[in-house]
Motif scaffolding. Structure first.
Motif, PDB file in Angstrom:
ATOM      1  N   LEU A 131     -59.383  -2.233  30.202  1.00 47.39           N
ATOM      2  CA  LEU A 131     -58.054  -2.025  29.626  1.00 47.39           C
ATOM      3  C   LEU A 131     -58.089  -0.979  28.512  1.00 47.39           C
ATOM      4  CD1 LEU A 131     -56.823  -5.727  29.395  1.00 47.39           C
ATOM      5  CD2 LEU A 131     -56.103  -3.997  31.058  1.00 47.39           C
ATOM      6  N   GLN A 132     -59.178  -0.942  27.755  1.00 49.34           N
ATOM      7  CA  GLN A 132     -59.321   0.053  26.696  1.00 49.34           C
ATOM      8  C   GLN A 132     -59.487   1.459  27.275  1.00 49.34           C
ATOM      9  OE1 GLN A 132     -59.065  -0.449  23.294  1.00 49.34           O
ATOM     10  NE2 GLN A 132     -58.359  -2.448  23.965  1.00 49.34           N
ATOM     11  N   GLU A 133     -60.219   1.567  28.374  1.00 51.11           N
ATOM     12  CA  GLU A 133     -60.477   2.866  28.993  1.00 51.11           C
ATOM     13  C   GLU A 133     -59.279   3.396  29.765  1.00 51.11           C
ATOM     14  OE1 GLU A 133     -63.967   2.105  31.339  1.00 51.11           O
ATOM     15  OE2 GLU A 133     -65.247   1.947  29.561  1.00 51.11           O
ATOM     16  N   ASN A 134     -58.514   2.494  30.364  1.00 51.09           N
ATOM     17  CA  ASN A 134     -57.379   2.894  31.202  1.00 51.09           C
ATOM     18  C   ASN A 134     -56.326   1.789  31.117  1.00 51.09           C
ATOM     19  OD1 ASN A 134     -55.555   3.461  33.254  1.00 51.09           O
ATOM     20  ND2 ASN A 134     -57.130   4.159  34.675  1.00 51.09           N
ATOM     21  N   ARG A 151     -50.809  -2.574  26.329  1.00 46.13           N
ATOM     22  CA  ARG A 151     -51.335  -2.194  25.021  1.00 46.13           C
ATOM     23  C   ARG A 151     -51.847  -3.453  24.329  1.00 46.13           C
ATOM     24  NH1 ARG A 151     -45.604  -0.061  23.091  1.00 46.13           N
ATOM     25  NH2 ARG A 151     -44.419  -1.980  23.271  1.00 46.13           N
ATOM     26  N   GLU A 152     -52.841  -3.254  23.501  1.00 48.40           N
ATOM     27  CA  GLU A 152     -53.418  -4.363  22.744  1.00 48.40           C
ATOM     28  C   GLU A 152     -52.557  -4.644  21.528  1.00 48.40           C
ATOM     29  OE1 GLU A 152     -57.613  -5.636  20.598  1.00 48.40           O
ATOM     30  OE2 GLU A 152     -57.512  -3.768  21.725  1.00 48.40           O
ATOM     31  N   GLY A 207     -62.131 -14.613  18.910  1.00 49.13           N
ATOM     32  CA  GLY A 207     -62.203 -13.186  19.182  1.00 49.13           C
ATOM     33  C   GLY A 207     -61.194 -12.671  20.192  1.00 49.13           C
ATOM     34  N   VAL A 208     -60.486 -13.563  20.881  1.00 49.58           N
ATOM     35  CA  VAL A 208     -59.588 -13.086  21.938  1.00 49.58           C
ATOM     36  C   VAL A 208     -58.461 -12.242  21.358  1.00 49.58           C
ATOM     37  CG1 VAL A 208     -60.121 -14.988  23.526  1.00 49.58           C
ATOM     38  CG2 VAL A 208     -58.147 -15.158  22.005  1.00 49.58           C
ATOM     39  N   GLN A 209     -58.018 -11.294  22.177  1.00 50.81           N
ATOM     40  CA  GLN A 209     -56.969 -10.365  21.782  1.00 50.81           C
ATOM     41  C   GLN A 209     -55.806 -10.463  22.764  1.00 50.81           C
ATOM     42  OE1 GLN A 209     -57.374  -8.221  18.895  1.00 50.81           O
ATOM     43  NE2 GLN A 209     -58.938  -9.801  18.686  1.00 50.81           N
ATOM     44  N   VAL A 210     -54.615 -10.293  22.252  1.00 48.42           N
ATOM     45  CA  VAL A 210     -53.402 -10.333  23.062  1.00 48.42           C
ATOM     46  C   VAL A 210     -53.099  -8.925  23.568  1.00 48.42           C
ATOM     47  CG1 VAL A 210     -50.904 -10.758  23.017  1.00 48.42           C
ATOM     48  CG2 VAL A 210     -52.464 -12.293  21.789  1.00 48.42           C
ATOM     49  N   PHE A 211     -52.693  -8.859  24.824  1.00 50.72           N
ATOM     50  CA  PHE A 211     -52.217  -7.615  25.426  1.00 50.72           C
ATOM     51  C   PHE A 211     -50.794  -7.815  25.921  1.00 50.72           C
ATOM     52  CE2 PHE A 211     -56.663  -6.758  25.428  1.00 50.72           C
ATOM     53  CZ  PHE A 211     -56.784  -5.378  25.426  1.00 50.72           C
ATOM     54  N   GLN A 212     -50.070  -6.729  25.964  1.00 51.38           N
ATOM     55  CA  GLN A 212     -48.685  -6.728  26.431  1.00 51.38           C
ATOM     56  C   GLN A 212     -48.528  -5.663  27.507  1.00 51.38           C
ATOM     57  OE1 GLN A 212     -46.009  -4.747  23.784  1.00 51.38           O
ATOM     58  NE2 GLN A 212     -44.198  -5.832  24.537  1.00 51.38           N
ATOM     59  N   LEU A 213     -48.042  -6.076  28.670  1.00 50.52           N
ATOM     60  CA  LEU A 213     -47.572  -5.099  29.632  1.00 50.52           C
ATOM     61  C   LEU A 213     -46.176  -4.731  29.149  1.00 50.52           C
ATOM     62  CD1 LEU A 213     -47.972  -4.717  33.323  1.00 50.52           C
ATOM     63  CD2 LEU A 213     -45.652  -4.716  32.451  1.00 50.52           C
TER      64      LEU A 213
END
Length: 141
Positions: free
Chosen positions: A56-59, A84-85, A113-119
């Motif tokens: 997700l960070q790369e693309n 996006r994170e 450590g988990v991070q939320v992402f949003q489409l």
């Protein structure tokens, strides 16, 4: 059927298949818990320790597919878009509805450590295979 109704179905399904590509362009897919799906997008979480996070960070382009079969009604939802994170924003709401989190992240230090992402941007397609209904929709948050 409008976007809000379709995203509500997606949220109720709880799990969808997310597809990404790695740095070499090879596809990868995995089941991911849908934490929240509404007019602000589709929200999910992952740990920075995962291949998913790195991809997700790369693309930031993803494809999501979900399927529901309930007696007569068979529904398919597909979305292609960008994520996006968000960091920890909304994490408690996503964790609250996730029955799998303790199995995937068994101890508190892993969950920390988990991070939320949003489409936040995408095009979607809903298809009721049994009723023949087809709808397209957009997400723009």
């Amino acid at each position: 059927m409008n976007t809000e109704e379709i995203l509500s179905i997606l949220e109720d399904l709880e799990v969808a298949i997310f597809a990404t590509v790695d740095k070499d362009g090879k596809p990868h897919s995995r089941p991911i818990h849908i934490g929240v799906a509404n007019e602000h997008g589709v929200f999910f979480m992952t740990s920075p320790q995962t291949h998913f996070y790195k991809q997700l960070q790369e693309n930031p382009n993803v494809a999501i597919a979900a399927f529901s079969h309930d007696d007569y009604l068979i529904q398919v939802i597909r979305i292609e878009g960008k994520v996006r994170e968000l960091g920890k924003e909304g994490l408690e709401e996503i964790l609250a509805g996730n029955p799998f989190v303790k199995n995937v992240y068994p101890d508190d230090s892993q969950r920390a450590g988990v991070q939320v992402f949003q489409l936040y941007e995408g095009k979607g397609f809903y298809h009721s295979l049994t009723q023949g209904h087809k709808y397209t929709f957009s997400i723009q948050a």
